[in-house]
Design an enzyme around this catalytic site. Sequence first.
Site, short mmCIF file in Angstrom:
data_model
loop_
_atom_site.label_atom_id
_atom_site.label_comp_id
_atom_site.label_asym_id
_atom_site.label_seq_id
_atom_site.Cartn_x
_atom_site.Cartn_y
_atom_site.Cartn_z
N ARG A 70 -51.98 89.67 26.66
CA ARG A 70 -51.28 88.42 26.50
C ARG A 70 -50.41 88.58 25.28
NH1 ARG A 70 -54.72 83.39 25.96
NH2 ARG A 70 -52.68 82.48 26.03
N GLY A 129 -59.32 85.30 19.43
CA GLY A 129 -58.26 84.37 19.79
C GLY A 129 -58.07 84.09 21.26
N ASP A 130 -58.81 84.77 22.14
CA ASP A 130 -58.57 84.56 23.57
C ASP A 130 -59.81 84.87 24.40
OD1 ASP A 130 -57.16 83.88 25.82
OD2 ASP A 130 -56.17 85.82 26.04
N LEU A 131 -60.94 84.30 23.99
CA LEU A 131 -62.16 84.51 24.76
C LEU A 131 -62.17 83.55 25.95
CD1 LEU A 131 -64.77 85.02 21.89
CD2 LEU A 131 -63.76 86.76 23.39
N ASN A 169 -61.31 87.05 30.32
CA ASN A 169 -61.40 88.11 29.32
C ASN A 169 -62.83 88.49 28.97
OD1 ASN A 169 -58.70 88.50 29.01
ND2 ASN A 169 -58.47 87.26 27.18
#
Length: 413
Positions: free
Chosen positions: A28, A259-261, A265
């Site tokens: 991302r 920052g993007d769990l 993911n």
Amino acid sequence: MRPEFRTPWADIRQLCSLGNHSWSATTRDTMSSGNDCQPQAFTKPAFGVKEATELVDRVFGLKVSWIRPLPSYDDQNFHVCVSRSKGAAEGADEYVLKITNSEDSQEPDLIEAQTQAMMFLNAEGFPSATPYRTKDGNIMSLESGDTGPGNKKYMVRLLTYLPGTPVAKIAANTQVFYEIGKLAASLDKALSEKFHHPSVKSLHRGQFIWNLANVPLLDQYIYALGESPYRELVEQVIEQFKGKVIPKLSSFRACINHGDLNDHNILVDSSSASLESPEYRVSGILDFSDMSYGYYVFEVAIAIMYMMIESSDPLSVGGHVLAGFESVLPLTGEERGALFLLVSGRFSQSLVIAAHTALRYPENKEYVMITAKTGWKHLMKMFEVGQEAVEKTWFETATSYSNHAPAGQVDGC
């Protein structure tokens, strides 16, 4: 993967990856503040299977037995299986070939920080991918491509392929939510206390739109909602965020955020044979491209938001994720007090950027609007019920946990 000051277009592309991460380490990207809404020049890699196969051989010295493309928006990913000759060095047989877009490839320090973090976490016992080194012994290589004008350069990495099922593809239960909360705290704690690679300074990404501190930057993109009734709701979130969260940032405990769990993911494997009450363990953590300096409370808010997407009883989810997080790192009173608006802020980031991206690329509207299918409904429900009632549910649930999570309760119980 972007420096802090770019045109908005340099970052819009981030959102599309919400649905990309299954079975791969999909990237991302970012979105930054800036006043110029014209597209930033970038080239998505367009390597064919033949070129990708040759790349694996030439850069990494591995022979490909089969290869297939993986979904990605502005980068390019391939699932690669390699064959090893007798007596060859040991290593995994399956990898993800990641070819980063031309613009992000100009930020080698940031890509290195992300890759070094993955290596560090793997060494600490976390299920993160690790890079297969190039023939020159490096973790990545800048390679020329034949796509687009100007002979663009692309950063290439070969990462171990992580098996498992994305949380988005299972019937998530409270045990999963608890484990993900625990993972979020453990991961950030390890990075913040032990990860000291020189490249870490590149994680200071001041205007990075996906950092929760930058919810106010959504003002620049809210036009994408048109006259939708959702617009007023997002404007309310932004204004409350400015007034109630921003002034308190200095009181939050700082850390490095993954920052993007999100639900695509995190990979899981079933650790029990029970079909009625399955128990899961996390088997893979993907996509480190949103890493930045932030605050511990940001990570739990992000996890809560994305796990709400996967629940039939979304307002109850937060308490289970919070319980797992606080089993490792209890929040302070001020951090708890900001949680409702932080979760709302992440919903707003995801939904507004999705709408903006869909306007830019209508052919990908279905792809980029994955969160929007239920996200608007969940955000509206949060505000209909109200902060006090939602927090009461979350905090009472978290308090009800003892030292161990209840095993395999079904979602909503």
